[in-house]
Design a protein around this motif. Structure first.
Motif, PDB file in Angstrom:
ATOM      1  N   THR A   1      -5.565  13.638  -8.785  1.00  0.00           N
ATOM      2  CA  THR A   1      -5.633  12.220  -9.132  1.00  0.00           C
ATOM      3  C   THR A   1      -6.009  11.396  -7.909  1.00  0.00           C
ATOM      4  O   THR A   1      -6.820  10.466  -7.998  1.00  0.00           O
ATOM      5  CB  THR A   1      -4.283  11.744  -9.691  1.00  0.00           C
ATOM      6  OG1 THR A   1      -3.928  12.568 -10.786  1.00  0.00           O
ATOM      7  CG2 THR A   1      -4.349  10.307 -10.138  1.00  0.00           C
ATOM      8  N   GLY A   2      -5.457  11.741  -6.767  1.00  0.00           N
ATOM      9  CA  GLY A   2      -5.801  11.038  -5.533  1.00  0.00           C
ATOM     10  C   GLY A   2      -7.264  11.232  -5.153  1.00  0.00           C
ATOM     11  O   GLY A   2      -7.941  10.286  -4.743  1.00  0.00           O
TER      12      GLY A   2
ATOM     13  N   SER B   1       0.831  -1.200   0.000  1.00  0.00           N
ATOM     14  CA  SER B   1       0.000   0.000   0.000  1.00  0.00           C
ATOM     15  C   SER B   1       0.866   1.251   0.000  1.00  0.00           C
ATOM     16  O   SER B   1       0.463   2.291  -0.527  1.00  0.00           O
ATOM     17  CB  SER B   1      -0.928  -0.007   1.206  1.00  0.00           C
ATOM     18  OG  SER B   1      -0.179  -0.041   2.402  1.00  0.00           O
TER      19      SER B   1
ATOM     20  N   VAL C   1     -13.726   7.323  -6.952  1.00  0.00           N
ATOM     21  CA  VAL C   1     -14.016   6.125  -7.745  1.00  0.00           C
ATOM     22  C   VAL C   1     -14.089   4.883  -6.849  1.00  0.00           C
ATOM     23  O   VAL C   1     -15.011   4.064  -6.986  1.00  0.00           O
ATOM     24  CB  VAL C   1     -12.964   5.947  -8.867  1.00  0.00           C
ATOM     25  CG1 VAL C   1     -13.061   4.578  -9.506  1.00  0.00           C
ATOM     26  CG2 VAL C   1     -13.118   7.030  -9.905  1.00  0.00           C
ATOM     27  N   VAL C   2     -13.152   4.753  -5.923  1.00  0.00           N
ATOM     28  CA  VAL C   2     -13.148   3.584  -5.038  1.00  0.00           C
ATOM     29  C   VAL C   2     -14.385   3.578  -4.145  1.00  0.00           C
ATOM     30  O   VAL C   2     -15.031   2.534  -3.976  1.00  0.00           O
ATOM     31  CB  VAL C   2     -11.853   3.547  -4.189  1.00  0.00           C
ATOM     32  CG1 VAL C   2     -11.955   2.539  -3.062  1.00  0.00           C
ATOM     33  CG2 VAL C   2     -10.655   3.249  -5.064  1.00  0.00           C
TER      34      VAL C   2
ATOM     35  N   ASP D   1       2.741   6.480  -5.385  1.00  0.00           N
ATOM     36  CA  ASP D   1       2.404   6.753  -6.783  1.00  0.00           C
ATOM     37  C   ASP D   1       1.296   7.796  -6.893  1.00  0.00           C
ATOM     38  O   ASP D   1       1.304   8.637  -7.794  1.00  0.00           O
ATOM     39  CB  ASP D   1       1.984   5.468  -7.485  1.00  0.00           C
ATOM     40  CG  ASP D   1       3.155   4.517  -7.684  1.00  0.00           C
ATOM     41  OD1 ASP D   1       4.311   4.994  -7.624  1.00  0.00           O
ATOM     42  OD2 ASP D   1       2.917   3.319  -7.897  1.00  0.00           O
ATOM     43  N   ILE D   2       0.325   7.736  -5.976  1.00  0.00           N
ATOM     44  CA  ILE D   2      -0.761   8.724  -5.995  1.00  0.00           C
ATOM     45  C   ILE D   2      -0.202  10.113  -5.719  1.00  0.00           C
ATOM     46  O   ILE D   2      -0.563  11.088  -6.375  1.00  0.00           O
ATOM     47  CB  ILE D   2      -1.853   8.348  -4.975  1.00  0.00           C
ATOM     48  CG1 ILE D   2      -2.605   7.115  -5.472  1.00  0.00           C
ATOM     49  CG2 ILE D   2      -2.815   9.498  -4.742  1.00  0.00           C
ATOM     50  CD1 ILE D   2      -3.563   6.526  -4.455  1.00  0.00           C
TER      51      ILE D   2
ATOM     52  N   ILE E   1      -9.790  11.966  -7.183  1.00  0.00           N
ATOM     53  CA  ILE E   1     -10.614  11.228  -8.147  1.00  0.00           C
ATOM     54  C   ILE E   1     -10.549   9.732  -7.856  1.00  0.00           C
ATOM     55  O   ILE E   1     -11.560   9.028  -7.913  1.00  0.00           O
ATOM     56  CB  ILE E   1     -10.157  11.537  -9.589  1.00  0.00           C
ATOM     57  CG1 ILE E   1     -10.488  12.989  -9.923  1.00  0.00           C
ATOM     58  CG2 ILE E   1     -10.804  10.588 -10.592  1.00  0.00           C
ATOM     59  CD1 ILE E   1      -9.896  13.482 -11.216  1.00  0.00           C
ATOM     60  N   GLY E   2      -9.359   9.229  -7.508  1.00  0.00           N
ATOM     61  CA  GLY E   2      -9.229   7.811  -7.175  1.00  0.00           C
ATOM     62  C   GLY E   2     -10.056   7.425  -5.966  1.00  0.00           C
ATOM     63  O   GLY E   2     -10.717   6.389  -5.963  1.00  0.00           O
ATOM     64  N   VAL E   3     -10.052   8.273  -4.940  1.00  0.00           N
ATOM     65  CA  VAL E   3     -10.846   7.989  -3.743  1.00  0.00           C
ATOM     66  C   VAL E   3     -12.329   7.990  -4.072  1.00  0.00           C
ATOM     67  O   VAL E   3     -13.080   7.115  -3.624  1.00  0.00           O
ATOM     68  CB  VAL E   3     -10.515   9.004  -2.620  1.00  0.00           C
ATOM     69  CG1 VAL E   3     -11.522   8.930  -1.494  1.00  0.00           C
ATOM     70  CG2 VAL E   3      -9.120   8.778  -2.106  1.00  0.00           C
TER      71      VAL E   3
ATOM     72  N   ALA F   1       1.565   2.236  -3.516  1.00  0.00           N
ATOM     73  CA  ALA F   1       0.386   2.813  -4.164  1.00  0.00           C
ATOM     74  C   ALA F   1       0.186   4.254  -3.720  1.00  0.00           C
ATOM     75  O   ALA F   1      -0.106   5.136  -4.534  1.00  0.00           O
ATOM     76  CB  ALA F   1      -0.852   1.977  -3.847  1.00  0.00           C
TER      77      ALA F   1
END
Length: 65
Positions: free
Chosen positions: A37-38, A23, A44-45, A29-30, A40-42, A26
């Motif tokens: 990006t982070g 983790s 989406v998850v 990378d975020i 938007i990723g949160v 990951a």
């Protein structure tokens, strides 16, 4: 011996993911990709989790009680 051979592929995949998909990497990378990006990723998850939970518990739809 058959149950052991049925369990082996699942155990191998779990061990592989545990050892090579950390983790911390990951999250690093975020942060490299940026804050947006982070975010938007949160989102989406969280959306995927809500969708899976609604599918598991039969959310939505009409019920005639």
């Amino acid at each position: 011996m058959k149950p052991l051979f049925r369990f082996f592929p699942t155990a191998f995949v779990a061990l592989f993911l545990t050892l090579f998909m950390t983790s911390c990497a990951a999250i690093g990378d975020i942060f490299k990709a940026g804050a947006y990006t982070g975010i938007i990723g949160v989102i989406v998850v969280i959306g995927i989790i809500i969708w899976v939970v609604s599918k598991l518990f039969g959310g939505g739809g009409s019920r005639n009680s």
